[in-house]
Design a protein around this motif. Structure first.
Motif, PDB file in Angstrom:
ATOM      1  N   ILE A  16      30.675  40.838  49.938  1.00 47.75           N
ATOM      2  CA  ILE A  16      31.447  40.760  48.700  1.00 47.75           C
ATOM      3  C   ILE A  16      30.875  41.728  47.665  1.00 47.75           C
ATOM      4  O   ILE A  16      31.617  42.384  46.923  1.00 47.75           O
ATOM      5  N   THR A  17      29.554  41.851  47.610  1.00 44.19           N
ATOM      6  CA  THR A  17      28.918  42.783  46.677  1.00 44.19           C
ATOM      7  C   THR A  17      29.343  44.218  46.970  1.00 44.19           C
ATOM      8  O   THR A  17      29.663  44.990  46.050  1.00 44.19           O
ATOM      9  N   LEU A  76      36.567  39.052  53.076  1.00 37.68           N
ATOM     10  CA  LEU A  76      36.914  37.871  52.302  1.00 37.68           C
ATOM     11  C   LEU A  76      37.149  36.651  53.189  1.00 37.68           C
ATOM     12  O   LEU A  76      37.398  35.557  52.683  1.00 37.68           O
ATOM     13  N   LEU A  86      32.075  45.134  48.503  1.00 33.86           N
ATOM     14  CA  LEU A  86      33.497  45.224  48.164  1.00 33.86           C
ATOM     15  C   LEU A  86      33.673  45.375  46.662  1.00 33.86           C
ATOM     16  O   LEU A  86      34.557  46.105  46.193  1.00 33.86           O
ATOM     17  N   SER A  87      32.818  44.715  45.902  1.00 31.99           N
ATOM     18  CA  SER A  87      32.879  44.803  44.445  1.00 31.99           C
ATOM     19  C   SER A  87      32.645  46.238  43.973  1.00 31.99           C
ATOM     20  O   SER A  87      33.327  46.728  43.062  1.00 31.99           O
ATOM     21  N   ALA A  96      40.546  42.051  39.806  1.00 26.21           N
ATOM     22  CA  ALA A  96      39.895  42.020  41.122  1.00 26.21           C
ATOM     23  C   ALA A  96      38.426  42.433  41.004  1.00 26.21           C
ATOM     24  O   ALA A  96      37.537  41.816  41.606  1.00 26.21           O
ATOM     25  N   ARG A  97      38.182  43.487  40.219  1.00 27.18           N
ATOM     26  CA  ARG A  97      36.794  43.940  40.036  1.00 27.18           C
ATOM     27  C   ARG A  97      35.950  42.855  39.371  1.00 27.18           C
ATOM     28  O   ARG A  97      34.818  42.597  39.794  1.00 27.18           O
ATOM     29  N   LEU A 128      31.685  36.772  42.134  1.00 22.88           N
ATOM     30  CA  LEU A 128      31.853  35.956  43.331  1.00 22.88           C
ATOM     31  C   LEU A 128      30.556  35.721  44.112  1.00 22.88           C
ATOM     32  O   LEU A 128      30.317  34.600  44.594  1.00 22.88           O
ATOM     33  N   LEU A 156      35.359  39.882  41.811  1.00 25.04           N
ATOM     34  CA  LEU A 156      34.396  40.231  42.857  1.00 25.04           C
ATOM     35  C   LEU A 156      32.985  40.362  42.298  1.00 25.04           C
ATOM     36  O   LEU A 156      32.008  40.106  43.002  1.00 25.04           O
ATOM     37  N   SER A 157      32.867  40.743  41.026  1.00 25.02           N
ATOM     38  CA  SER A 157      31.536  40.910  40.441  1.00 25.02           C
ATOM     39  C   SER A 157      30.797  39.583  40.281  1.00 25.02           C
ATOM     40  O   SER A 157      29.563  39.543  40.319  1.00 25.02           O
TER      41      SER A 157
END
Length: 603
Positions: free
Chosen positions: A165-166, A153, A168-169, A219-220, A226, A223-224
């Motif tokens: 980020i993907t 991040l 992490l998602s 958060a999910r 982002l 992140l989806s």
């Protein structure tokens, strides 16, 4: 007459006849039956005691393993936040081993047998379920969480990697699914059949998971979307809007500074700072765009004729619609989304980045950012040109500090959440997915359409002096709600002394009122579908400047006038159309925190 003596055989036969002619004695069999049963009960009791002791030992073993596992979970959390993935992985392994051992302790024929017994069985079944749920959490939640790299991040060198980020998602998708699965399993346990200690344990775990669910889901979801927000599929342009709390407006303050930001495949580029002086048609006789008649009834049409006034409308979509019209006419560049912050938000961000030095030589810290940006700057830099240069330098320098990777991602996220909760961080996007993420939150800048899930009392302040003296005001709010009424008490205090007022520069005092006078318009929004009952100031009926309906709510506006340091109290009461959700107060974010107390009932 002589007779022949009986033979031995005859004698034996006669003896046998005598014996047979006597009644037989019964054998005493009942002591043997009772004794056998007693012996059986003793054997069963001993066996039951042995089984019970074994089951008890197993239960205590499971408890011990689960307690050790919980300690390991805390270590995983600390390690992840510290960025120590090796330590997180080790702690995760400990957690998995302990939860697996806890599950193993609830296996075996003794435990299965005890689970079928009345009373005790349901409690043992609950213990086994908790062990299995916790073991599932270790696999589905703790282990993936231990692999989270918060450094993904980080913004470093002006870029954040959308691919990271993907990935992490996907991790958070797994974590969220694990929590949903565990919660569903716990909900099947009938707590009414459990003894207190076991029921408390089940309730505690269920409560913790329930609290965690919305955080993980959010958060999910964030992140989806982002990666696209970071320009993974093409450039995105954001307008960073700075609201100055020293000139109070419903949404925060006079929006006098704007910074365009472009993000293309994770690379962040800032544009040129735009100030209110760049909008060349201030004060035009006609609004820049068609206005909501209800909003005009309360605030006047100046919300569409002067850029400092569009944030008087306590509804972010309406305010941004007016801003977009100004931007299209005088600036002309594209805007995909608007992010609004204030100097207090900047002070929170500086807690994450540390102090920064501006091109002017001034140092901004978390402690001095608010007084310097909202008050002292007007004494240091008396002209508008100098002030614009200072604000532009502050925006550029803080932007560089954030995008250089200087800020801790954890502290930065915490600072943004804090600002959002206080209504200082507002966001509106033309992307439906992003808009849905902030719906029904304070960050959306939209009061709920109904009070069914959450009741809202809106308390907003708008400066009427044309000055920067809202900086000297502090607000306190007390509120309560019943099925029939919503009440609010606003205490507004000026700490501007006569001595301090005499030293203020003209840019702070403004041209319309005496230096020690502060005129503010207080606007109150009642419950959806309700109506105004009464409003008083310092115990006397208030002079109502305007009232009506706006955003589906009753609204009333009055003036609160301060002469030097003094306090005024406004009491407002609205009728409510019926039961509603828990009451929250939405208010103008001031230069300092606004203490708010909400009571579930009204005295």
């Amino acid at each position: 007459m002589s007779s022949t003596p009986p033979s031995r055989r005859e004698l034996r036969d006669r003896k046998a006849e005598r014996i047979e002619s006597k009644p037989r004695r019964r054998r005493r069999t009942w002591p043997w039956i009772v004794g056998g049963v007693f012996l059986l009960l003793v054997v069963l009791a001993v066996a039951g005691g042995i089984i019970g002791k074994q089951v008890y030992d197993k239960a205590m073993s499971a408890r011990g393993h689960l307690e050790t596992a919980m300690t390991g979970v805390q270590q995983v959390q600390k390690s992840v936040l510290a960025g120590d993935l090796d330590a997180a992985a080790k702690s995760s392994s400990v957690v998995s081993a302990q939860t697996a051992a806890a599950v193993a302790a609830t296996k075996g024929w003794q435990w299965d047998f005890a689970e079928k017994l009345p009373m005790v069985g349901s409690n043992l079944s609950a213990v086994r379920t908790v062990a299995e749920v916790t073991d599932g959490l270790a696999t589905d939640v703790v282990r993936p969480a231990a692999s989270v790299k918060l450094s993904d991040l980080n913004i470093a060198g002006g870029r954040i990697d959308p691919a990271a980020i993907t990935a992490l998602s996907k991790t958070f998708e797994s974590v969220d699914a694990g929590i949903q699965k565990a919660t569903a399993a716990l909900r099947k346990v009938d707590k009414a059949q459990l003894v207190g200690q076991v029921a408390d344990g089940v309730t505690k775990l269920d409560t913790e998971l329930t609290k965690l669910k919305p955080t993980m889901s959010t958060a999910r979801e964030v992140l989806s979307v982002l990666p696209d927000a970071l320009g993974a599929k093409g450039p995105r342009t954001y307008l960073l809007m700075f609201q100055g709390n020293s000139e109070a407006r419903s949404l925060g303050g006079n929006a006098a500074q704007f910074l365009p930001i472009t993000v293309d495949n994770g690379t962040i580029t800032r544009g040129t700072v735009v100030s209110s002086s760049d909008f060349k048609h201030q004060g035009s006789p006609d609004p820049v765009v068609d206005l909501d008649p209800q909003a005009v009834n309360i605030f006047g049409d100046k919300i569409g004729r002067y850029t400092p006034d569009f944030t008087m409308v306590p509804n972010l979509p309406d305010a941004v619609r007016i801003l977009r019209a100004w931007w299209a006419r005088d600036i002309g560049t594209n805007i995909d989304a608007v992010l609004s912050i204030d100097p207090v938000t900047l002070s929170y961000i500086l807690e994450a980045t540390g102090p920064v030095t501006l091109a002017t030589g001034d140092q901004l810290t978390a402690q001095n950012a608010v007084p310097l940006l909202l008050n002292e700057v007007y004494s240091r830099y008396p002209t508008g040109v100098e002030q614009d240069a200072f604000f532009a330098s502050a925006a550029d320098t803080i932007f560089d500090a954030v995008t250089s990777g200087k800020a801790s991602p954890v502290k930065l996220i915490q600072s943004l959440f804090r600002a959002s909760d206080e209504g200082r961080l507002l966001y509106l996007s033309n992307d439906p997915q992003q808009t849905q993420l902030v719906d029904n939150s304070r960050m959306s800048g939209i009061m709920p359409a109904t009070d069914k899930e959450q009741s809202v009392l809106g308390v907003y302040l708008n400066d009427n002096t044309g000055s920067k003296k809202s900086y000297y005001l502090d607000m306190k709010i007390d509120a309560c709600r019943t099925d029939q009424v919503v009440k609010g008490t606003m205490t507004l205090t000026s700490n501007l002394t006569e001595e301090a007022a005499g030293q203020l520069p003209p840019y702070i005092t403004g041209p319309y009122f005496a230096a020690g006078d502060i005129s503010s318009f207080a606007v109150f929004y009642g419950p959806a579908g309700g109506s105004l009952s009464s409003i008083t100031i310092d115990g006397q009926p208030a002079n109502i400047l305007s009232q009506g309906e706006h955003l589906g709510r009753p609204v009333v506006k009055i003036e609160v006038f301060h002469h030097f340091a003094e306090t005024h109290t406004v009491n407002v009461e609205f009728t409510a159309p019926g039961p509603g959700g828990p009451l929250k107060v939405w208010t103008t974010p001031m230069s300092r925190a606004t203490p708010t107390t909400v009571e579930p009932t009204c005295k």
